[in-house]
Each structure stands twice: as C-alpha cells, then as structure tokens.
Design an enzyme around this catalytic site. Structure first.
Site, short mmCIF file in Angstrom:
data_model
loop_
_atom_site.label_atom_id
_atom_site.label_comp_id
_atom_site.label_asym_id
_atom_site.label_seq_id
_atom_site.Cartn_x
_atom_site.Cartn_y
_atom_site.Cartn_z
N SER A 244 0.83 -1.06 -0.03
CA SER A 244 0.02 -0.18 0.07
C SER A 244 0.88 1.33 0.27
O SER A 244 1.89 1.09 0.20
CB SER A 244 -0.87 -0.14 1.26
OG SER A 244 -0.19 0.45 2.38
N ASP A 245 0.26 2.46 -0.62
CA ASP A 245 1.19 3.75 -0.11
C ASP A 245 1.03 3.93 1.16
O ASP A 245 0.01 3.46 1.98
CB ASP A 245 0.86 4.64 -1.02
CG ASP A 245 1.70 5.79 -1.27
OD1 ASP A 245 2.76 5.75 -0.39
OD2 ASP A 245 1.37 6.80 -2.16
N TYR A 246 1.86 5.04 1.62
CA TYR A 246 2.11 5.39 2.98
C TYR A 246 0.53 5.80 3.85
O TYR A 246 -0.33 6.42 3.49
CB TYR A 246 2.66 6.40 3.06
CG TYR A 246 3.37 6.98 4.38
CD1 TYR A 246 4.49 6.80 4.74
CD2 TYR A 246 2.47 7.68 5.27
CE1 TYR A 246 5.09 6.90 6.00
CE2 TYR A 246 3.05 8.25 6.41
CZ TYR A 246 4.51 7.71 6.68
OH TYR A 246 4.78 8.35 7.86
#
Ligand code: BGC
Length: 739
Positions: free
Chosen positions: A273-275
């Site tokens: 996932s992105d941050y």
C-alpha cells in the site's frame, strides 16, 4: 492465481512453506507490516511511531517485515541482527527507500531525465543509484513512478516521465532494468516498485490525492501501459495509489488488484500500500473504522501495509472471526517471503549492512565515475526551447555576463524533491558552474534581484544596473525544490509574480536575454520570459547542475533534450497533451481564428512548445520521407519508413527523430497523433543521414468498442518529425487479412 513462489527453487519453496507452517497469526500479520524507523528521513506527514528500543522489541516479537527510509547503517544492522538472531523464526527484514533519482549521488529528477529521450541513460542512473543504495543496505526502492501526468498543476509529474504512453513505457522498463540489474539475488540488485497503481496522475484539477474519474478506455490505454511494461521488464512489486477511480480507492479495489493485476495480467509479485493508504479508507468514507479498512484493503489484494500498523492490529482478529480466510493470509505471506527469498535475504541477510567479513558486499562505482554520470545525465536532460539569432552558445571571449535571479547559486535547490540521502548535502549551483566552465576571460556579475516568490528590497534596480553593464544577461528563474513534488500542486503554472516583474525590468534594458528555467513541470511562459531570445529548460538537474548548464551555454556540449510534456500557451489550457482527440469541430490550423471550433475565445488550443520539441546548436532539415512496399502494410507484414535528415549548420547536433501515426478513420475516436517510435542520431556539420522506422500491425492496435485490442484495416497518416506538431507527413494503408 499466479504462483507466489515463481522462480524459486524447490528447496526454497519447502523452506518457506516450513516457515509459514510454524508462524502464528501475529507473526503472519507482522510479515505484512512495513514501518518507518525511528531515524527515518522525514518526507511523510506522520513520522515514525516508535523509538528505536521499542521498535527493536517489535522486531524481536516478529511484528515487523521491514523498515523504510532509514538514515543510518548502524540502525539497520541492529534491526537486522535482532530479526535474524533474536526473533523466534529469524526471518530477515527487508529495507526499502525512496530511491527516486539517485541515492548519495543525485541525478536529474525523472521528468528531466525523460527529456533526454534516452532510456538507456535512465537505466544507467538507476543502476548507479541501486549500487549506492545497496551498499547502504537497501534492497527495495519505491520507484520508478510510472504515472502518466497530463496536468501541469499536479506536483508529482516531476517524478515520472511526462505525458506520453510510449515514452512512459520505455522509461519504466529502463528504470526497472537499472534498479534490478540482471539478477534480483545479486548483492547490488534493488527490487523495483512501479507506482502508484493506478491513475494517480489523473487527479481532478491536478490536485494531489484528489478523485480520479476516468473511463476504462483511458485507464487501459493511457494509465496502465507503463505498469504493464514495468512488469514485463521484471518488476516484482507494485505500490497502490492514494486515489479512487470512479468511486473505489485503489487500495481497496478488488477489480483492480485482485482482478486486473493478478488474474488478468498474472502478476505474482508483491503489492504494497502507499503510506497509510489503508487507514485513509476511513477518510475516503468507504470504511467504518480501522478494522473495516483493514478488511477492505487486504481482501482487495493489498498484501503489505505501509506505516499505519493496521494489518498488525486487525488482521489476526479478522481471521479469527472468519472475515478474512486464512488461505488469503497465507497467500500474501508467501508473496512477502518469496520476495525476500528472490533477493537472497534468507542466505545473505547482512549483505550491504557493513558487517565485517560479509561475503559479496556491494561496491558502488567510485565517486568520480558517479559524478561524471551525474554531469552527463544533467547535460542531456536540458531542453533548448528557443535560440533566436543563435545567441547561444556563448563565446568565451571576454564578454561581460550578468547572472540574475533567485537561482543564481542556491545549491540545495538544484537537487529536486526526492533527495533523501544526498552526499554532499548540496549540488553545484549555476554561479559555480559558470565560473568553472567560463574561463578566466569572462566577467560574471551575480545579482539575485528577486526572491523566489517575493521581491527583494532594491532588487530590481540592482538587477537593471547589472543588465545595463552586461553584454548578455542570464536570467535564472523558476521553481524551488518545494514547488514541485508530492502535495505540491499549484493552481498557477506560470512564474511567481516577483520573478516575472524581475524579467520585465531586465528585458526593458534591451540586453539579450537567456532564460534558464528551473522547473518540475511544464510552465506557462509569458511576457519577457516568453520573448527572451533564448530559453533553456533546466529542471532540477542534481549534483552536477551548474557545470552541466554552463557546458551547454558555452558550447562545450550541445543541448539535445526534447520536451516530455507540452508547454501550453496559457495556464488555463491544462490539462494539455499532444495526443488529444480531434473532436467534431477541430480547429483548422490554417484558420486559427475560426469560430465555433474547439478553441478558447482568448487562445488557440495549440501548445506554445509541443511535446517532443527541443533544439540543438545547428538546424536540422527533414529532407525526404519514403515508404516501402507501395505504401501498403499487409496484415502480417511490415512497412519501412525512410527519412533523410540534413544538418544545415556548422556544429555537430543530436536529433531525436520521432514517428507518429493516426488512423484516418477508426471504430472509436483516436488521438490526433500517437508516438510510435523514436531514434536518436548524431549529425556532423553538413552531414546527411538516413533513418529508418519499421511498422507492423501490432504497432497500429488500439482497444476497440469492447475494449479488446484490435487492428483495423484502412488508411493511416504518419509523420516523421522533430516534435508532435510538426514534421514530414505521408500516409499508408493497412490491408485486411489475406490481401
Ligand atoms: C508517496 C510514495 C512514497 C511513500 C514513502 C508516499 O507519500 O506517495 O510515493 O513512496 O510516501 O515515502
């Protein structure tokens, strides 16, 4: 479902399955949880959540799969020793970083490098960055960013390769090859992560993180191909995007992750996932709470959670409650373990971590080699937009030069926004670069004249005086490091007012002006800047910015970059891109004022400088264009386009010869032109060269009415051209099968 262990030996498969069989639910969730360490480079909104001692405790308990953007080697080594020697199963950590355009040695930002139109250059800089980063213990990069960006307001266009699909695919592949090298288990290989999946660059209004609402056609034809290209080149991880597409955030989109990526494309690698993107599903308004967000993200196909800690907190409970099947959890854990195995981490967990006696420690090239590459890349990324009366190159004949503007020295601002680990901390600015290259005879006066976005007291007067006393004025204008990049979208894509005022005042002296633009996006130029006699786009060029620009200004080297993004006439034209559709009322080029046509009342819809445009120090004439086989392309055959070019000047140049096509008629509307290929050729003074392109049916495909790839027999226009709006044109026929 693709085999998560693809490419691994039978022995390794057994070893990993043996580990999996011994893991508790918490340890499994731990393998899916990535965190910033206590000393993380601060580039994200919320910092590291734990101090080092507490984090080591988490690692010991098997609750951490890896760390990202660590600063120190010692911290990484302590973390790895804890994981390998003190955790129950001894599974090694994976260290990741945003190695976007260099590690210690900073290369041009990716958009700049795309302006080289030389993917092999990007491959070399990515390789060098990987060699430096692996010597510092990192084996996973959150790059390349392969988002197509067509709206100059969006700040993150700087991290990608611009507006075009083909150019984007070529650079995506080159960067993946560069980061990963020939073998992922080599000590200096870095796992590449094309991002952000998907269509992050299509944010409404160019506003970062904003809603995306595009057709499936646009998604598949424009935004997805660079990802596919990156996977074809061997990328084994991918990062989700923050944005939604048509109502579904990417991080919780089963059709995108589980469906398209895994089942349709057969991608067996790791999805991260992105941050905190999983946690943000609550803010998006599709998850009730953090537990719900965990369930949605995980079941959609997001294997690993970055920084939120959600998987660690909620996955075990979700499995126990029967809301997440154990088989799905095991599958994601297998992909993580397989990733670590592919990188050779189980056998060499300390490689690159500076432990004495560690076999095969990666060794980066020496500093001089890296700086030479940085200078070459910087030189080749610069685009000469305009050079009236051959003002450039400047002679080194004792002329008086005035270098004026907020960027005369500013060594930090040459580096660009993703320089997390630069050594040294600053690059070489313009003033030092000019001094190095200009030679003793040239007098150089430096005047700031204006701040980046506010006037300086007395600045204009001083600048005007310096201009009056000079033979040629170099105006260093544009954006600083903080004006392009993540969360740095702008409503105005022109120069800040104070800088425009400086340019107007200096131009009023009548002295010849060379504008040196520093920018991370296409800019809408106006007034004295637009009218300057010469304009160079110098982006953010990295450590060697100053000398590289100086070498071009004095003709030690010749500019050879080409725009990877169109420069619009006016800010209100964005999103502007060359491969737009015709519409039912196209504006006839010969009647720019025609009414009831697709134009603005106050501007044509043409660019100021088109995609692909860029000059060298000699004019190149496209002399002729000929087609093979009677201008007919049979269904299974190929067609050759041969063009002759002549260098009509007195200096050597490099030309980027571009091939565009468009069907006259198709079952769905097509762009006015699409780039299909390009070649870089070198021409000596007066030299004539022949360039050939070959087209096959596969090059002429698009998605038909039901979104299946197809070719349609019929007439096509083709251009062999120095930019997307010019060139020699011809046409040919794609024959139906059997003809
Ligand atoms: C960015 C990613 C980056 C991540 C980790 C996010 O905010 O969107 O591109 O890799 O932070 O730094």
């Amino acid at each position: 479902m693709p085999d998560p262990y693809a490419g691994l030996s039978t022995a390794m498969r057994h070893r990993l399955d043996g580990l999996l069989a011994r893991m508790t639910l918490e340890e499994k969730a731990g393998q899916l949880s990535l965190f910033a360490p206590a000393d993380a480079a601060s580039v994200n909104p919320t910092g590291p959540s734990l101090g080092e001692a507490a984090q080591l405790e988490e690692i010991r308990a098997g609750r951490v799969t890896g760390l990202f953007n660590n600063h120190g080697l010692e911290g990484k080594r302590r973390a790895q020793e804890t994981a390998v020697n003190e955790s129950r199963l001894g599974i090694p950590l994976l260290f990741a970083a945003d190695v976007i355009h260099g590690f210690h040695t900073i290369f041009p930002v990716p958009l700049a490098e795309a302006a080289s139109w030389d993917p092999s250059l990007a491959e070399r800089t990515a390789r060098a960055a990987a060699q430096e980063a692996t010597a510092d213990g990192f084996r996973w990069t959150f790059a390349p960013m392969v988002d197509i960006a067509r709206d100059a307001r969006w700040g993150r266009g700087i991290e990608g390769s611009g507006e075009d699909v083909l150019l984007g695919c070529r650079f995506a592949q080159a960067r993946v090859r560069g980061f990963q090298g020939p073998r992922l288990d080599a000590p200096d290989a870095m796992l590449a992560t094309p991002k952000h999946f998907a269509a992050y660059g299509a944010a409404e209004g160019g506003l970062d993180y904003n809603t995306v609402d595009i057709s499936e056609r646009t998604l598949r034809e424009v935004y997805l191909p660079p990802f596919r290209a990156a996977f074809d080149a061997g990328a084994m991880s991918v990062m989700t995007a923050f944005n939604e597409i048509a109502g579904v955030p990417s991080n919780a989109n089963p059709a995108l992750l589980d469906g398209l990526l895994r089942r349709e494309w057969g991608f067996g690698g790791l999805v991260v996932s992105d941050y905190t993107a999983d946690e943000e599903l609550v803010a998006h308004g599709i998850a009730a709470d953090a537990r719900d967000a965990t369930r949605l993200a995980f079941l959609a196909g997001s294997d690993m959670s970055m920084q939120s800690g959600l998987y660690l907190r909620h996955l075990p409970g979700l499995v126990r409650a029967g809301e997440v099947p154990m088989a799905r959890l095991d599958e994601a854990v297998r992909r993580v373990l397989a990733t670590k195995a592919r990188l050779g981490l189980f056998d060499h967990p300390f490689r690159g971590l500076g432990r004495p006696g560690t076999a095969d420690a990666p060794r980066p090239p020496d500093a001089a080699t890296l700086r030479a590459l940085a200078r070459e890349a910087a030189r080749r990324s610069v685009v000469l937009l305009k050079n009236e009366g051959e003002l450039l190159p400047l002679a080194r004949d004792g002329r008086r030069l005035a270098l004026i503007g907020p960027f005369i020295d500013s060594e930090f601002d040459v580096l660009g926004p993703w320089s997390l680990f630069p050594r040294p901390a600053q690059g070489i600015g313009l003033a030092d670069g000019l001094r190095e290259v200009a030679g003793a005879g040239t007098s150089l006066r430096l005047v700031r004249g204006s701040g980046v976005d506010a006037p300086l007291p007395g600045g204009l007067d001083e600048a005007v005086q310096a201009a009056r006393d000079a033979d040629v004025v170099l105006l260093a204008l544009g954006e600083n490091n903080a004006m392009s990049g993540e969360a740095r979208s702008r409503t105005e894509i022109g120069l800040p007012r104070a800088q425009q005022a400086l340019a107007e005042a200096v131009a009023a002296t009548g002295k010849p002006l060379v504008v040196l633009l520093r920018n991370g996006r296409a800019l809408a130029l106006e007034g004295a800047v637009r009218d300057a006699r010469a304009i160079l786009v110098t982006w953010f060029l990295g450590h060697e910015a100053g000398p590289a620009v100086a070498e071009l200004l004095f003709g030690v080297a010749s500019p050879s970059g080409r725009l990877p993004v169109s420069f619009p006439q006016r800010p209100g034209q964005v999103p502007y891109y060359y491969a737009h559709k015709r519409t039912g009322r196209p504006q006839p080029p010969e009647q720019p004022e025609a009414f009831y046509k697709a134009r603005y009342l106050d501007s044509t819809h043409a660019p100021l400088y088109p995609f692909g445009h860029g000059l060298g120090y000699a004019p190149v004439r496209y002399v002729s264009l000929a087609l093979s086989s009677g201008a007919r392309l049979s269904w299974d055959g190929s067609l050759t386009l041969t063009t002759q070019l002549r260098n009509e000047g007195a200096r050597e140049v490099e030309e980027v010869v571009q091939l565009y096509i468009a069907p006259r008629r198709a079952s769905v509307t097509r762009p006015v032109r699409e780039l299909k290929d390009f070649q870089r050729v070198r021409l000596g003074p007066g030299q004539v060269v022949e360039v050939q392109f070959s087209l096959r049916r596969a090059d002429l495909q698009w998605l038909g009415p039901t979104l299946q790839p197809q070719a349609e027999p019929g007439r096509f226009d083709a251009w062999v051209a120095p930019s997307a709006t010019t060139g020699l044109s011809t046409s040919f026929e794609l024959l139906p099968p059997g003809h």
